[in-house]
Design an enzyme around this catalytic site. Structure first.
Site, PDB file in Angstrom:
ATOM      1  N   LYS A  24      33.306  34.229  84.100  1.00 36.04           N
ATOM      2  CA  LYS A  24      33.164  33.096  84.375  1.00 36.04           C
ATOM      3  C   LYS A  24      33.373  31.883  85.417  1.00 36.04           C
ATOM      4  O   LYS A  24      32.539  31.077  85.443  1.00 36.04           O
ATOM      5  CB  LYS A  24      34.408  32.107  83.064  1.00 36.04           C
ATOM      6  N   GLY A  93      35.515  22.479  81.010  1.00 33.56           N
ATOM      7  CA  GLY A  93      35.540  21.359  81.775  1.00 33.56           C
ATOM      8  C   GLY A  93      35.229  22.348  83.321  1.00 33.56           C
ATOM      9  O   GLY A  93      35.037  20.989  84.134  1.00 33.56           O
ATOM     10  N   SER A 196      45.993  26.835  93.578  1.00 33.04           N
ATOM     11  CA  SER A 196      44.886  27.747  93.463  1.00 33.04           C
ATOM     12  C   SER A 196      44.278  27.724  94.737  1.00 33.04           C
ATOM     13  O   SER A 196      42.825  28.194  93.913  1.00 33.04           O
ATOM     14  CB  SER A 196      43.912  27.042  92.761  1.00 33.04           C
ATOM     15  N   ASP A 312      45.582  30.256  85.308  1.00 33.80           N
ATOM     16  CA  ASP A 312      45.255  30.999  84.713  1.00 33.80           C
ATOM     17  C   ASP A 312      46.072  31.933  83.617  1.00 33.80           C
ATOM     18  O   ASP A 312      45.742  32.054  82.409  1.00 33.80           O
ATOM     19  CB  ASP A 312      43.647  31.052  84.506  1.00 33.80           C
ATOM     20  N   LYS A 412      34.447  30.637  74.746  1.00 39.09           N
ATOM     21  CA  LYS A 412      34.384  29.598  75.895  1.00 39.09           C
ATOM     22  C   LYS A 412      34.879  30.305  77.105  1.00 39.09           C
ATOM     23  O   LYS A 412      34.141  30.146  78.017  1.00 39.09           O
ATOM     24  CB  LYS A 412      35.803  28.599  75.678  1.00 39.09           C
TER      25      LYS A 412
END
Length: 439
Positions: A24, A93, A196, A312, A412
């Protein structure tokens, strides 16, 4: 109505091959690059994650790239652009952040809105950065939050902007994606530590693959105005999705799992799951065009996990440690409270159901497993968060009857998750009696 399931697993041995959907994270970046390139860049192996389908559909409806390149969505869908002026991204998001930057430099006047949770997720820092560049952005309801109106008629005022490094990396990525299209280019100054970082590096690498060069020195990333190249971007399978199979292996007695298409030189920061799960006896061998997972008995020694570069993975890793009764500590979780839900509070609430506490002490979160107990039955609330559902699903190896709320939430990012679990020997049934709508 919410569709709950009962998840069970006979025995604690897991084996098989799992073909994961495209990343994703990679795909969402690639789709925006494709749109910005005016068709020069093509995307291969598009993810079927709902967030990606949403983004592809919106860009296609806007006429920004060929319909053949996206997995379409019904024009009557609540995810589609029901009105040329109003774009509803639902709970996506990434789409909200990327499209904010995308439409900010365009000539269309649009309103970006989303789900009720999306309206609670801040976007003011990104909007302010885009305003300083020359974008016209208004907040329609609450200052700093969606829905937002982007008025078009962009005229660049400066090339130099600053943004904090300890906020969502998606803000930084959104700015980098549009940088080459800016008449003056972009000189992005990152203030403080960069959270990140692998996601920012992924963005820059994919831009370079699409012909966009950059210069990164200390805390400044510079991208000049330049054209995209004619090329294709091939999307690797999703390492975030792979992490749930690592968790399943970690909670099993024996595991032999093969995940095709994954490489040791991935752009995805979540590929660090191979190193994290090695602490729990999971070996990763890159063979035959994929990765082979094997469970080996091993005592657990590592006590502190820094997840700043892979937030995540936090739910997955924390649940595994809790299930194994491992009193670990975690840092780098600052962004978890502004995700699909407040993931810290959600973890604390659900882990309490097995007697485990997640204690917050400043920037450090510590597990207290001293009162851990494994019940015969557990109901897992998912808080409209796909990662809550998938992070807790491996507990079915320990809990005889695990009820998962709102199972469809996994669409999602990993729509085939439950089907893949069934192929691996898990059993799925409706609740009895059905709860919250059930089957």
């Amino acid at each position: 109505m919410k569709h709950n399931i009962i998840l069970t697993k006979k025995g604690k041995t897991v084996n098989g091959t799992v073909q994961l959907t495209g990343s994703k994270s990679e795909c969402n970046r690639a789709l925006v690059i494709e749109a910005l390139s005016n068709g020069k860049v093509k995307v291969e192996n598009i993810s079927d994650a709902a967030d990606t389908v949403t983004l592809a559909g919106i860009l296609r409806e806007s006429g920004d790239f060929g319909a053949e390149n996206g997995k379409g969505i019904d024009k009557n869908s609540h995810l589609a652009t029901a009105n040329p002026q109003l774009i509803n991204i639902g709970p996506a998001g990434t789409a909200m952040r990327f499209l904010t930057a995308y439409y900010a430099i365009g000539d269309q006047e649009v309103i970006l809105t989303g789900s009720e949770r999306m309206k609670q997720r801040p976007i003011g820092i990104l909007a302010d950065a885009l305003r300083s560049l020359g974008a016209h952005i208004d907040f329609e309801e609450k200052d700093g939050y969606p829905p937002i109106k982007l008025k078009g008629n962009f005229e660049q005022r400066t090339r130099r902007i600053s943004i904090k490094g300890d906020i969502s990396s998606q803000y930084i990525t959104a700015l980098l994606l549009i940088a080459a299209k800016l008449p003056q280019g972009l000189e992005l100054h990152i203030e403080g530590d960069l959270t990140s970082r692998p996601y920012v590096e992924m963005t820059l690498t994919m831009l370079r693959q699409a012909g966009i060069q950059h210069h990164w020195e200390e805390n400044v990333i510079t991208i000049e105005h330049q054209d995209f190249a004619d090329t294709s971007l091939h999307i690797e399978p999703d390492w975030s999705a792979a992490s749930y199979w690592y968790a399943i292996a970690a909670l099993s007695d024996e595991a032999e799992l093969f995940l095709p298409g994954l490489t040791s030189y991935s752009l995805q920061g979540d590929s660090v799951i191979t190193e994290l799960m090695a602490n729990f006896g999971i070996t990763s061998q890159f063979v035959n065009g994929g990765v082979q997972l094997t469970k080996e008995p091993k005592p657990i020694f590592r006590k502190i996990f820094d997840l700043k570069e892979c937030p995540d993975l936090a739910q997955t890793l924390i649940v595994v440690c809790a299930a194994l009764g491992h009193d670990a500590s975690f840092t780098g979780l600052e962004t978890l409270k502004i995700k699909e839900t407040d993931r810290i509070l959600a973890l604390q609430t659900e882990l309490a159901k097995i007697g485990v506490k997640l204690v917050e002490k400043g920037q450090v979160y510590k597990l207290d497993c001293s009162e851990k107990q494994i019940p015969q039955r557990m109901f897992v609330s998912t808080y409209d968060d796909h990662r809550m559902a998938m992070a807790f699903a491996p507990l079915a190896l320990l809990i005889p009857e695990l009820e998962i709320e709102d199972a469809d939430v996994v669409e999602k990012s990993y729509p085939a998750f439950w089907k893949d679990l069934e192929k691996a020997g898990f059993e799925i049934a409706p609740p009895n009696p059905p709860r919250n709508g059930g089957f």
